[in-house]
Design a protein around this motif. Structure first.
Motif, mmCIF file in Angstrom:
data_model
loop_
_atom_site.group_PDB
_atom_site.id
_atom_site.type_symbol
_atom_site.label_atom_id
_atom_site.label_comp_id
_atom_site.label_asym_id
_atom_site.label_seq_id
_atom_site.Cartn_x
_atom_site.Cartn_y
_atom_site.Cartn_z
ATOM 1 N N THR A 1 -39.132 47.220 12.436
ATOM 2 C CA THR A 1 -37.744 46.981 12.816
ATOM 3 C C THR A 1 -37.228 45.695 12.184
ATOM 4 O OG1 THR A 1 -38.176 48.015 14.972
ATOM 5 C CG2 THR A 1 -36.182 46.699 14.777
ATOM 6 N N GLY A 2 -36.023 45.762 11.612
ATOM 7 C CA GLY A 2 -35.324 44.559 11.189
ATOM 8 C C GLY A 2 -35.824 43.930 9.911
ATOM 9 N N ASN A 3 -36.637 44.641 9.141
ATOM 10 C CA ASN A 3 -37.121 44.142 7.857
ATOM 11 C C ASN A 3 -36.158 44.568 6.737
ATOM 12 O OD1 ASN A 3 -39.946 43.432 8.978
ATOM 13 N ND2 ASN A 3 -39.689 45.595 9.525
ATOM 14 N N ARG A 4 -36.429 44.121 5.517
ATOM 15 C CA ARG A 4 -35.666 44.647 4.382
ATOM 16 C C ARG A 4 -35.946 46.149 4.246
ATOM 17 N NH1 ARG A 4 -33.084 42.878 -0.313
ATOM 18 N NH2 ARG A 4 -33.331 44.221 -2.141
ATOM 19 N N ILE A 5 -37.207 46.508 4.139
ATOM 20 C CA ILE A 5 -37.619 47.915 4.127
ATOM 21 C C ILE A 5 -38.768 48.052 5.117
ATOM 22 C CG2 ILE A 5 -38.446 49.849 2.731
ATOM 23 C CD1 ILE A 5 -37.282 48.431 0.281
ATOM 24 N N GLY A 6 -38.760 49.131 5.878
ATOM 25 C CA GLY A 6 -39.807 49.318 6.875
ATOM 26 C C GLY A 6 -41.190 49.460 6.260
ATOM 27 N N ILE A 7 -41.360 50.485 5.412
ATOM 28 C CA ILE A 7 -42.644 50.751 4.749
ATOM 29 C C ILE A 7 -42.395 50.934 3.266
ATOM 30 C CG2 ILE A 7 -44.608 52.324 4.560
ATOM 31 C CD1 ILE A 7 -44.088 53.158 7.469
ATOM 32 N N GLY B 1 -43.872 33.499 11.453
ATOM 33 C CA GLY B 1 -43.174 32.344 10.914
ATOM 34 C C GLY B 1 -43.688 31.791 9.606
ATOM 35 N N PHE B 2 -44.522 32.540 8.880
ATOM 36 C CA PHE B 2 -45.046 32.043 7.608
ATOM 37 C C PHE B 2 -44.067 32.339 6.471
ATOM 38 C CE2 PHE B 2 -48.754 32.163 10.242
ATOM 39 C CZ PHE B 2 -49.504 31.078 9.823
ATOM 40 N N PRO B 3 -43.986 31.458 5.469
ATOM 41 C CA PRO B 3 -43.064 31.711 4.355
ATOM 42 C C PRO B 3 -43.504 32.863 3.453
ATOM 43 C CG PRO B 3 -44.345 29.714 3.968
ATOM 44 C CD PRO B 3 -44.627 30.138 5.383
ATOM 45 N N GLY B 4 -44.784 33.164 3.445
ATOM 46 C CA GLY B 4 -45.282 34.294 2.661
ATOM 47 C C GLY B 4 -45.473 35.514 3.536
ATOM 48 N N ASN B 5 -46.654 36.149 3.429
ATOM 49 C CA ASN B 5 -46.963 37.331 4.227
ATOM 50 C C ASN B 5 -47.579 36.935 5.560
ATOM 51 O OD1 ASN B 5 -46.185 38.669 1.909
ATOM 52 N ND2 ASN B 5 -48.264 39.195 1.279
ATOM 53 N N GLY B 6 -47.285 37.706 6.594
ATOM 54 C CA GLY B 6 -47.969 37.488 7.852
ATOM 55 C C GLY B 6 -49.457 37.745 7.708
ATOM 56 N N VAL B 7 -49.795 38.976 7.316
ATOM 57 C CA VAL B 7 -51.167 39.329 6.963
ATOM 58 C C VAL B 7 -51.181 39.713 5.495
ATOM 59 C CG1 VAL B 7 -53.127 40.848 7.413
ATOM 60 C CG2 VAL B 7 -51.644 40.147 9.303
ATOM 61 N N HIS C 1 -46.784 46.195 14.943
ATOM 62 C CA HIS C 1 -45.356 45.919 15.104
ATOM 63 C C HIS C 1 -44.966 44.904 14.026
ATOM 64 C CE1 HIS C 1 -45.463 47.771 19.161
ATOM 65 N NE2 HIS C 1 -46.691 47.268 19.166
ATOM 66 N N ALA C 2 -44.111 45.302 13.112
ATOM 67 C CA ALA C 2 -43.657 44.393 12.053
ATOM 68 C C ALA C 2 -42.137 44.309 12.127
ATOM 69 C CB ALA C 2 -44.103 44.892 10.680
ATOM 70 N N ARG C 3 -41.633 43.124 12.424
ATOM 71 C CA ARG C 3 -40.200 43.007 12.639
ATOM 72 C C ARG C 3 -39.653 41.711 12.046
ATOM 73 N NH1 ARG C 3 -42.138 43.254 18.648
ATOM 74 N NH2 ARG C 3 -42.606 41.065 19.116
ATOM 75 N N HIS C 4 -38.457 41.836 11.495
ATOM 76 C CA HIS C 4 -37.677 40.698 11.004
ATOM 77 C C HIS C 4 -38.433 39.914 9.934
ATOM 78 C CE1 HIS C 4 -34.997 41.798 14.171
ATOM 79 N NE2 HIS C 4 -35.884 41.512 15.113
ATOM 80 N N GLU D 1 -44.171 39.022 12.594
ATOM 81 C CA GLU D 1 -42.738 38.850 12.775
ATOM 82 C C GLU D 1 -42.242 37.561 12.129
ATOM 83 O OE1 GLU D 1 -41.931 38.785 16.934
ATOM 84 O OE2 GLU D 1 -43.129 36.988 17.330
ATOM 85 N N ALA D 2 -41.022 37.657 11.601
ATOM 86 C CA ALA D 2 -40.311 36.493 11.066
ATOM 87 C C ALA D 2 -41.090 35.789 9.961
ATOM 88 C CB ALA D 2 -39.959 35.515 12.187
#
Length: 358
Positions: free
Chosen positions: A204-210, A126-132, A169-172, A148-149
């Protein structure tokens, strides 16, 4: 091809080791040297601030508001997977990482890269920038993390060498699930990542996976990439050294048919499997790339596409892949740079004709 499912072994092994030390239920004041335990209602950042190089920080199940900044070497942060969640805190609160909109930052400097940090088995959401967000690191490990998100990258790593990004797991996320680059916001030649590895991740569900942007000397293998706008992008330009000299192998890239509008640098993306743009000497081998459909210039199974600054793909090898059910083509060389080889691929439709095995 059998896709390896992400194991939990690295995090589980470390949990077992921590348990053997008798650290699972006691704070640092009562625990063996080198371990800290963070409980719900306590601050992960405070534990990081107290830690010494080499310490293990165990984060118990719970929700922990506020970004976390790691600037000490050889720390290990380990949670309990989906039950340990780092979320945004109050607006304007926290450290520089939180103020930049990121969830968990691992940050060194050009003069002194941060060595040997491990981030294991937790969720950043839920962060506006990067998760990590990681920069200027050496031997960074990110494993069994769910991102995620988040507004930009799920996991973003730049200026870093020998990174190991495994079983995450990186999604949405708003941009990439995993983004590995020389730098996110400047021009320059490709970074020698010194055998970084992106392996066993579920995107899953990102703009681009990798996205591999201006990087060299790494492997991307056994990832599951589906339901993004694009699957795996190897991105370069006219910068020297050129992007490439890497291997994309044994991945399942399927049905990345989400629509993403155009950006300042790229046209709209939809139905793009594995895309090489402005890359050299990249080996794309033994991947299964199926069921992509779209009308973007990058749509198709495995696509060579001229970079936005006109840099051609050169000397790449696309070999032994299964590419089926993609449209407008399973294999497409829309760049027609020099020295690119398509061999022993299973497919039905190619641009130009003749790239598929008869």
């Amino acid at each position: 091809m059998t896709l390896r499912r992400p194991p939990a072994a690295p995090a589980a092994a470390l949990v077992a080791a921590v348990s053997v030390l008798g650290l699972c239920a006691v704070p640092r004041a009562e625990a063996a040297p080198g371990a800290l335990v963070v409980r719900p209602g306590e601050s992960v950042q405070a534990a990081v601030d107290r830690a010494r190089p080499g310490d293990v920080i165990k984060i118990l199940p719970g929700t922990y508001p506020g970004g976390v900044s790691v600037t000490k070497p050889r720390l290990t942060l380990i949670g309990q997977g989906a039950d340990t969640v780092i979320t945004p805190g109050a607006k304007g609160d926290g450290n520089a990482c939180a103020r930049a909109g990121h969830g968990l930052c691992v940050t060194g400097t050009e003069q002194s890269p941060l060595d040997g940090v491990h981030v294991l088995s937790l969720t950043v959401s839920g962060f506006p920038g990067n998760g990590v967000d990681a920069s200027w690191t050496d031997r960074l490990e990110i494993s069994d993390v769910t991102a995620e998100a988040n507004g930009r990258q799920g996991i973003g790593v730049q200026h870093s060498v020998r990174s190991q990004l495994r079983d995450n797991h990186a999604r949405h996320n708003g941009e990439s699930g995993i983004f590995l680059a020389n730098t996110a916001d400047a021009e320059g030649g490709a970074l020698n990542t010194r055998r970084a590895r992106v392996s066993g991740n579920d995107l899953t569900g990102n703009r681009i996976g990798i996205v591999l942007r201006r990087v060299r000397n790494l492997g991307v293998d056994e990832n599951h990439v589906t339901a993004n706008c694009g699957g795996v992008f190897v991105v370069g330009d006219e910068g020297v050294p050129r992007a490439g000299g890497l291997t994309v192998s044994d991945n399942l890239v399927a049905a990345n048919n989400k629509y993403c509008p155009p950006s300042a640098r790229l046209p709209f993306i939809q139905g793009a499997g594995i895309v090489l743009t402005g890359a050299e000497r990249t080996l794309v081998v033994r991947n299964r790339v199926v069921d992509h459909h779209g009308t973007s210039p990058m749509s198709g199974g495995i696509v060579l596409f001229r970079s936005v600054v006109g840099a051609s793909n050169t000397g790449n090898t696309v070999r032994g892949n299964t590419t089926l059910g993609n449209s407008p083509a399973d294999l497409a060389d829309r760049d027609q740079g020099t020295g690119n080889v398509f061999r022993d691929n299973t497919c039905r439709v190619s641009e130009p004709k003749g790239l598929c095995e008869e």
